[in-house]
Design an enzyme around this catalytic site. Structure first.
Site, mmCIF file in Angstrom:
data_model
loop_
_atom_site.group_PDB
_atom_site.id
_atom_site.type_symbol
_atom_site.label_atom_id
_atom_site.label_comp_id
_atom_site.label_asym_id
_atom_site.label_seq_id
_atom_site.Cartn_x
_atom_site.Cartn_y
_atom_site.Cartn_z
ATOM 1 N N ASP A 107 0.851 -1.202 0.000
ATOM 2 C CA ASP A 107 0.000 0.000 0.000
ATOM 3 C C ASP A 107 0.887 1.253 0.000
ATOM 4 O O ASP A 107 2.015 1.215 0.482
ATOM 5 C CB ASP A 107 -0.843 0.093 1.282
ATOM 6 C CG ASP A 107 -1.672 -1.125 1.531
ATOM 7 O OD1 ASP A 107 -1.961 -1.848 0.573
ATOM 8 O OD2 ASP A 107 -2.020 -1.337 2.712
HETATM 9 N N1 URA Z 1 -1.074 -5.895 4.139
HETATM 10 C C1 URA Z 1 -1.547 -4.630 4.122
HETATM 11 O O1 URA Z 1 -2.534 -4.321 4.782
HETATM 12 N N2 URA Z 1 -0.883 -3.729 3.380
HETATM 13 C C2 URA Z 1 0.211 -4.006 2.657
HETATM 14 O O2 URA Z 1 0.775 -3.140 1.998
HETATM 15 C C3 URA Z 1 0.677 -5.324 2.684
HETATM 16 C C4 URA Z 1 0.021 -6.250 3.439
#
Ligand code: URA
Length: 244
Positions: A107
């Site tokens: 993310d």
């Molecule tokens: N889980 C999440 O919530 N975000 C990420 O970027 C990777 C795994």
């Protein structure tokens, strides 16, 4: 004059040194040499490691894997609202063919270990839901961790909101009152944040520290490096991936 086979020009273009026309200009300007400084002409036989452009070694050959320490705020995509993870790499890397693509996603708000590769088959293997490649994160939480969280995550029965199937077992180690190290073997959307939401907590920051056999080591935030052949082989044979 351009040689009939154009191998060198095509090769330079595939590594992002420009269009065929631009790569031709680089060769014509005598900027391409062998390690020993002698001029390399199109049509000559060459190996990747023997070529220099402006005296510098070539960018990594096709099949490379890059390990990047992604800062918070960067997007794992070629087209989105900047900044993009590609802004952390040399501009030439975005002009390669095949393209160097992220292995899965982090993310925008997640930092840490991101692999990128131009090897589509390897990328597919590492992200395939059947391969169960382990990914380890440090999660900093808004509330104190419930001591039952490791058992709940390991149960294989935890459901994420809006999803029809339970999560595969994940391991969680409580590091401090509000910090957990968690290893998951799936790659569901916002998985770690949603797992903590499912147990009534909230992830304030998330940092990936390992994927498969690889860790960030001492790589600073925003920095990257190319995996060695040995490191890449560890990924290819999937030796540290769990399950089938
Ligand atoms: N889980 C999440 O919530 N975000 C990420 O970027 C990777 C795994």
């Amino acid at each position: 004059m351009i040689s009939l086979d154009m191998a060198l020009i095509k090769y330079l273009a595939s590594l992002g040194y420009g269009t065929r026309r631009e790569a031709t200009a680089i060769v014509s300007a005598r900027r391409v040499t062998r390690v020993d400084g002698t001029r390399l002409r199109d049509g000559d036989v060459f190996t990747h490691d023997d070529v220099r452009v402006d005296g510098e070694p070539l960018d990594p050959p096709a099949g490379c894997v890059i390990l990047l320490n992604k800062p918070v705020g960067y997007v794992c995509s070629t087209q989105d609202v900047p900044p993009l993870v590609y802004d952390l790499l040399p501009p030439r890397f975005t002009r390669r063919s095949p393209i160097i693509a992220p292995v899965g996603r982090l993310d925008r708000d997640t930092s840490g270990l991101l692999l990128l590769t131009d090897d589509g088959a390897l990328n597919h293997r590492l992200t395939s839901p059947r391969r169960h490649v382990p990914k380890t994160y440090r999660a900093l939480l808004a509330e104190d961790v419930d001591p039952g969280v490791p058992a709940s995550f390991a149960s294989g029965t935890l459901m994420l909101k809006g999803e029809p199937t339970p999560l595969l077992p994940a391991s969680a180690v409580i590091v401090s009152r509000r910090e957990v190290e968690i290893t998951v073997v799936e790659g569901r959307y916002h998985q770690v944040r949603r797992m903590f939401a499912a147990v009534g907590n909230h992830v304030q920051s998330l940092h990936r520290i390992a994927m498969g056999p690889h860790t960030l080591g001492s790589l600073p935030t925003g920095a990257w490096r190319v995996l060695t052949d040995e490191e890449r082989a560890l990924l290819a044979d999937g030796s540290s991936a769990q399950g089938g």
